[in-house]
Design a protein around this motif. Sequence first.
Motif, mmCIF file in Angstrom:
data_model
loop_
_atom_site.group_PDB
_atom_site.id
_atom_site.type_symbol
_atom_site.label_atom_id
_atom_site.label_comp_id
_atom_site.label_asym_id
_atom_site.label_seq_id
_atom_site.Cartn_x
_atom_site.Cartn_y
_atom_site.Cartn_z
ATOM 1 N N MET A 1 0.841 -1.178 0.000
ATOM 2 C CA MET A 1 0.000 0.000 0.000
ATOM 3 C C MET A 1 0.888 1.244 0.000
ATOM 4 N N PRO A 2 0.683 2.151 -0.949
ATOM 5 C CA PRO A 2 1.549 3.339 -1.030
ATOM 6 C C PRO A 2 1.287 4.307 0.122
ATOM 7 N N ILE A 3 2.286 5.129 0.399
ATOM 8 C CA ILE A 3 2.177 6.186 1.397
ATOM 9 C C ILE A 3 1.381 7.320 0.756
ATOM 10 N N SER A 4 0.315 7.754 1.416
ATOM 11 C CA SER A 4 -0.489 8.851 0.878
ATOM 12 C C SER A 4 0.027 10.177 1.431
ATOM 13 N N VAL A 5 0.095 11.173 0.545
ATOM 14 C CA VAL A 5 0.698 12.457 0.886
ATOM 15 C C VAL A 5 -0.209 13.599 0.432
ATOM 16 N N VAL A 6 -0.321 14.619 1.286
ATOM 17 C CA VAL A 6 -0.932 15.890 0.911
ATOM 18 C C VAL A 6 0.183 16.930 0.907
ATOM 19 N N ILE A 7 0.226 17.747 -0.132
ATOM 20 C CA ILE A 7 1.205 18.833 -0.239
ATOM 21 C C ILE A 7 0.471 20.145 -0.030
ATOM 22 N N ALA A 8 0.963 20.967 0.905
ATOM 23 C CA ALA A 8 0.339 22.268 1.178
ATOM 24 C C ALA A 8 1.400 23.360 1.104
ATOM 25 N N ASP A 9 1.327 24.174 0.062
ATOM 26 C CA ASP A 9 2.253 25.287 -0.134
ATOM 27 C C ASP A 9 1.582 26.279 -1.066
ATOM 28 N N ASP A 10 1.768 27.561 -0.808
ATOM 29 C CA ASP A 10 1.121 28.571 -1.643
ATOM 30 C C ASP A 10 1.939 28.952 -2.866
ATOM 31 N N HIS A 11 3.043 28.279 -3.102
ATOM 32 C CA HIS A 11 3.866 28.526 -4.285
ATOM 33 C C HIS A 11 3.687 27.359 -5.261
ATOM 34 N N PRO A 12 3.009 27.588 -6.386
ATOM 35 C CA PRO A 12 2.738 26.503 -7.336
ATOM 36 C C PRO A 12 3.998 25.768 -7.802
ATOM 37 N N LEU A 13 5.094 26.483 -7.963
ATOM 38 C CA LEU A 13 6.326 25.837 -8.411
ATOM 39 C C LEU A 13 6.823 24.815 -7.391
ATOM 40 N N VAL A 14 6.708 25.128 -6.126
ATOM 41 C CA VAL A 14 7.113 24.194 -5.062
ATOM 42 C C VAL A 14 6.221 22.959 -5.082
ATOM 43 N N VAL A 15 4.919 23.178 -5.198
ATOM 44 C CA VAL A 15 3.976 22.057 -5.239
ATOM 45 C C VAL A 15 4.274 21.162 -6.435
ATOM 46 N N GLN A 16 4.476 21.761 -7.600
ATOM 47 C CA GLN A 16 4.783 20.976 -8.805
ATOM 48 C C GLN A 16 6.085 20.203 -8.641
ATOM 49 N N GLY A 17 7.096 20.843 -8.066
ATOM 50 C CA GLY A 17 8.374 20.180 -7.869
ATOM 51 C C GLY A 17 8.267 18.994 -6.930
ATOM 52 N N LEU A 18 7.595 19.194 -5.801
ATOM 53 C CA LEU A 18 7.423 18.087 -4.852
ATOM 54 C C LEU A 18 6.611 16.959 -5.470
ATOM 55 N N GLU A 19 5.558 17.319 -6.175
ATOM 56 C CA GLU A 19 4.741 16.295 -6.809
ATOM 57 C C GLU A 19 5.551 15.504 -7.844
ATOM 58 N N SER A 20 6.412 16.184 -8.568
ATOM 59 C CA SER A 20 7.264 15.519 -9.548
ATOM 60 C C SER A 20 8.221 14.540 -8.876
ATOM 61 N N VAL A 21 8.800 14.962 -7.773
ATOM 62 C CA VAL A 21 9.709 14.068 -7.027
ATOM 63 C C VAL A 21 8.948 12.851 -6.520
ATOM 64 N N PHE A 22 7.768 13.082 -5.920
ATOM 65 C CA PHE A 22 6.992 11.969 -5.379
ATOM 66 C C PHE A 22 6.491 11.042 -6.484
ATOM 67 N N ALA A 23 6.209 11.565 -7.660
ATOM 68 C CA ALA A 23 5.718 10.750 -8.769
ATOM 69 C C ALA A 23 6.742 9.715 -9.220
ATOM 70 N N SER A 24 8.008 10.002 -8.978
ATOM 71 C CA SER A 24 9.047 9.049 -9.385
ATOM 72 C C SER A 24 9.173 7.875 -8.414
ATOM 73 N N GLU A 25 8.449 7.935 -7.310
ATOM 74 C CA GLU A 25 8.473 6.862 -6.316
ATOM 75 C C GLU A 25 7.215 6.012 -6.446
ATOM 76 N N THR A 26 7.374 4.714 -6.534
ATOM 77 C CA THR A 26 6.215 3.838 -6.714
ATOM 78 C C THR A 26 5.416 3.638 -5.432
ATOM 79 N N ASP A 27 6.019 3.933 -4.289
ATOM 80 C CA ASP A 27 5.331 3.692 -3.022
ATOM 81 C C ASP A 27 4.801 4.975 -2.362
ATOM 82 N N ILE A 28 4.716 6.067 -3.133
ATOM 83 C CA ILE A 28 4.171 7.328 -2.639
ATOM 84 C C ILE A 28 3.099 7.815 -3.601
ATOM 85 N N ARG A 29 1.953 8.239 -3.043
ATOM 86 C CA ARG A 29 0.854 8.734 -3.869
ATOM 87 C C ARG A 29 0.377 10.078 -3.311
#
Length: 82
Positions: A1-29
């Motif tokens: 079962m993957p680790i579920s994550v919520v990202i909270a930041d008011d800077h869209p670039l930070v959110v996109q960057g973190l989401e991109s990093v997490f997307a490369s991991e198969t056990d994080i959603r």
Amino acid sequence: MPISVVIADDHPLVVQGLESVFASETDIRVVARCNDGLSALEALEKHRPDVLVLDLRMPRLDGLGVIRVAPERNLTTRIVVL
């Protein structure tokens, strides 16, 4: 079962960057992206994620406010502060 994550930041670039990093991991959603503290609390209540990646300075409710309110609402999500 993957680790579920919520990202909270008011800077869209930070959110996109973190989401991109997490997307490369198969056990994080990423289950939600939020740009303010109130939205973060709503996402925590809706998704009950394993982890919240939280910015401290955000509109409507800052990160410290989220950290204070979460336990009052019986939210047991682990919080990582940026």
